[in-house]
Design a protein around this motif. Structure first.
Motif, PDB file in Angstrom:
ATOM      1  N   UNK A   5       0.809  -1.203   0.000  1.00  0.00           N
ATOM      2  CA  UNK A   5       0.000   0.000   0.000  1.00  0.00           C
ATOM      3  C   UNK A   5       0.843   1.254   0.000  1.00  0.00           C
ATOM      4  N   UNK A   6       0.180   2.388  -0.256  1.00  0.00           N
ATOM      5  CA  UNK A   6       0.768   3.697  -0.115  1.00  0.00           C
ATOM      6  C   UNK A   6       0.592   4.132   1.335  1.00  0.00           C
ATOM      7  N   UNK A  14      -8.177   6.691  -1.489  1.00  0.00           N
ATOM      8  CA  UNK A  14      -8.553   5.658  -2.460  1.00  0.00           C
ATOM      9  C   UNK A  14      -9.845   4.976  -2.026  1.00  0.00           C
ATOM     10  N   UNK A  15      -9.976   4.705  -0.732  1.00  0.00           N
ATOM     11  CA  UNK A  15     -11.202   4.068  -0.236  1.00  0.00           C
ATOM     12  C   UNK A  15     -12.405   4.997  -0.413  1.00  0.00           C
ATOM     13  N   UNK A  22     -11.345  -1.337  -1.158  1.00  0.00           N
ATOM     14  CA  UNK A  22     -10.264  -1.051  -2.116  1.00  0.00           C
ATOM     15  C   UNK A  22      -8.949  -0.853  -1.384  1.00  0.00           C
ATOM     16  N   UNK A  23      -7.897  -1.389  -1.952  1.00  0.00           N
ATOM     17  CA  UNK A  23      -6.564  -1.152  -1.405  1.00  0.00           C
ATOM     18  C   UNK A  23      -5.540  -1.181  -2.537  1.00  0.00           C
ATOM     19  N   UNK A  24      -4.454  -0.487  -2.317  1.00  0.00           N
ATOM     20  CA  UNK A  24      -3.383  -0.423  -3.299  1.00  0.00           C
ATOM     21  C   UNK A  24      -2.487  -1.641  -3.125  1.00  0.00           C
ATOM     22  N   UNK A  41      -0.840   3.438  -9.688  1.00  0.00           N
ATOM     23  CA  UNK A  41      -1.338   2.594  -8.606  1.00  0.00           C
ATOM     24  C   UNK A  41      -2.215   1.495  -9.182  1.00  0.00           C
ATOM     25  N   UNK A  42      -2.000   0.276  -8.727  1.00  0.00           N
ATOM     26  CA  UNK A  42      -2.868  -0.848  -9.067  1.00  0.00           C
ATOM     27  C   UNK A  42      -3.674  -1.210  -7.829  1.00  0.00           C
ATOM     28  N   UNK A  43      -5.002  -1.313  -8.006  1.00  0.00           N
ATOM     29  CA  UNK A  43      -5.881  -1.610  -6.889  1.00  0.00           C
ATOM     30  C   UNK A  43      -6.212  -3.091  -6.835  1.00  0.00           C
ATOM     31  N   UNK A  44      -6.691  -3.512  -5.686  1.00  0.00           N
ATOM     32  CA  UNK A  44      -7.022  -4.918  -5.471  1.00  0.00           C
ATOM     33  C   UNK A  44      -8.106  -5.399  -6.429  1.00  0.00           C
TER      34      UNK A  44
END
Length: 295
Positions: A5-6, A14-15, A22-24, A41-44
Motif C-alpha cells: 500500500x501507499x 482511495x477508499x 479497495x486497497x493499493x 497505482x494498481x488496486x485490489x
C-alpha cells in the motif's frame, strides 16, 4: 515497482473513491514533470490509477487542474484523462486520474490531432476572455479574471503579471523592463482581437500530450482558459515536437487569420517570461530577443 500500500492518507482517499474494500497492491513512480510526483497505482479490484501529488505548491493546484481537464472534455476534441478525484488538506494535494496506457501513434495521429484541436478551439464563451478560476502555468499562478477584450487580458493578466514577477525577483534589467512596458503599450499594433474567445489548453508544448491506447492524441497538464487560439498554436512551435501535418490539418478545417507568423513570437513571450520566473536568468536572453523584434 513497489508492492503493497501507499501511506495511510492516500490509502484512505482511495477508499473514499472506490469503496471500503479497495486497497493499493502495487505502485511505481513515473517519469515526467519537475513540479509534482506521479505514480501508477494498481488496486485490489484490478483498476489502475494515475496519481499526482504535491506537498510544496500553494493550495488549489489540483482543483484547478481538475476543472481544466473537465472543461477540455469536448466532443471531437482530443481525449483527456478522466478526473476521478482530487483532495487538498492544506499541505498535501492529490489528483487521481484515469490511467491511460500509451501505444504507438496511429498513422494519421498528427492529422487527427490538428483537426481535434480545431474542434476544441471552436468552443467559445459568452463571458469573454478568462476562466471561472485562476490556475497555474507550471508552478506559476495564472490569473484568469474575465475580461471583454483579448488585448487587455493578454496585456494585464499574461505579460503584465509575469513582468511584475520578474521585477520582484530582480530577473529583468532596466532596459528589458522598459522594452516589456513598451510592448504592453504597443500591443494593439502587435496583436489582433479574435472574432470570439476559444477554449485553450494553455500550455501546449510537446511534453503535454501523449499517445493513448488506440494511438490517439491525449492532452495532459493543461492551463486552461478562453483566449485567442493563436496562443495555443504559437506554443506548439516554441519548443518543437509537433509535425507540420498537425498545422496543415488544423488550417484545413479552421484557417488562421493572415499575419499569424508575425504575431506568433509575441504570444510566446508569455512562456519565456514564465520560464525566466521559474528557472532564472538563463532565459533573460530569450525574453529580450522577442522584445527586440517588436519594440
Amino acid at each position: 515497482m513497489t508492492k503493497g500500500s501507499c501511506d495511510e492518507y492516500l490509502e484512505n482517499r482511495v477508499r473514499e473513491l472506490f469503496g471500503s474494500d479497495a486497497r493499493v497492491v502495487e505502485r511505481h513512480g513515473l517519469g515526467g514533470g519537475c513540479i509534482n510526483n506521479a505514480e501508477e497505482y494498481s488496486l485490489s479490484g484490478g483498476d489502475k490509477l494515475f496519481v499526482k501529488r504535491n506537498r510544496s505548491s500553494r493550495g488549489g493546484l489540483f482543483a484547478a487542474e481538475a476543472a481544466g481537464l473537465n472543461a477540455l472534455t469536448v466532443n471531437e476534441a482530443p481525449r483527456v484523462p478522466r478526473v476521478l478525484g482530487h483532495f487538498d488538506d492544506g499541505t498535501d494535494q492529490i489528483l487521481v486520474l484515469e490511467f491511460i496506457v500509451s501505444a504507438a501513434r496511429a498513422r494519421d495521429f498528427w492529422q487527427t490531432f490538428g483537426r481535434q484541436m480545431a474542434a476544441l478551439h471552436r468552443v467559445s464563451s459568452k463571458n469573454g476572455f478568462g476562466f471561472d478560476e485562476d490556475n497555474h502555468i507550471g508552478a506559476t499562478e495564472q490569473k484568469n479574471s474575465w475580461m471583454p477584450s483579448w488585448l487587455e487580458f493578454f496585456a494585464q493578466q499574461r505579460i503584465g503579471f509575469q513582468l511584475q514577477l520578474a521585477r520582484d525577483q530582480g530577473l529583468l534589467d532596466a532596459a528589458g523592463t522598459a522594452r516589456c512596458e513598451r510592448f504592453i503599450a504597443d500591443l494593439s499594433d502587435i496583436l489582433i482581437e479574435p472574432e470570439a474567445p476559444s477554449l485553450l489548453h494553455g500550455d501546449l508544448w510537446g511534453g503535454n500530450y501523449m499517445v493513448g491506447d488506440a494511438g490517439e492524441p491525449v492532452l495532459i497538464d493543461p492551463a486552461v482558459y478562453y483566449g485567442h487560439r493563436e496562443a495555443d498554436l504559437a506554443m506548439t512551435e516554441l519548443f518543437g515536437g509537433f509535425d507540420p501535418s498537425f498545422h496543415a490539418a488544423y488550417n484545413e478545417v479552421f484557417p488562421l487569420e493572415p499575419g499569424y507568423r508575425q504575431r506568433r513570437d509575441a504570444y510566446n513571450l508569455y512562456h519565456m517570461l514564465n520560464h525566466l520566473n521559474l528557472f532564472g536568468g538563463s532565459y533573460a536572453g530569450s525574453v529580450k530577443a522577442i522584445l527586440q523584434r517588436y519594440t
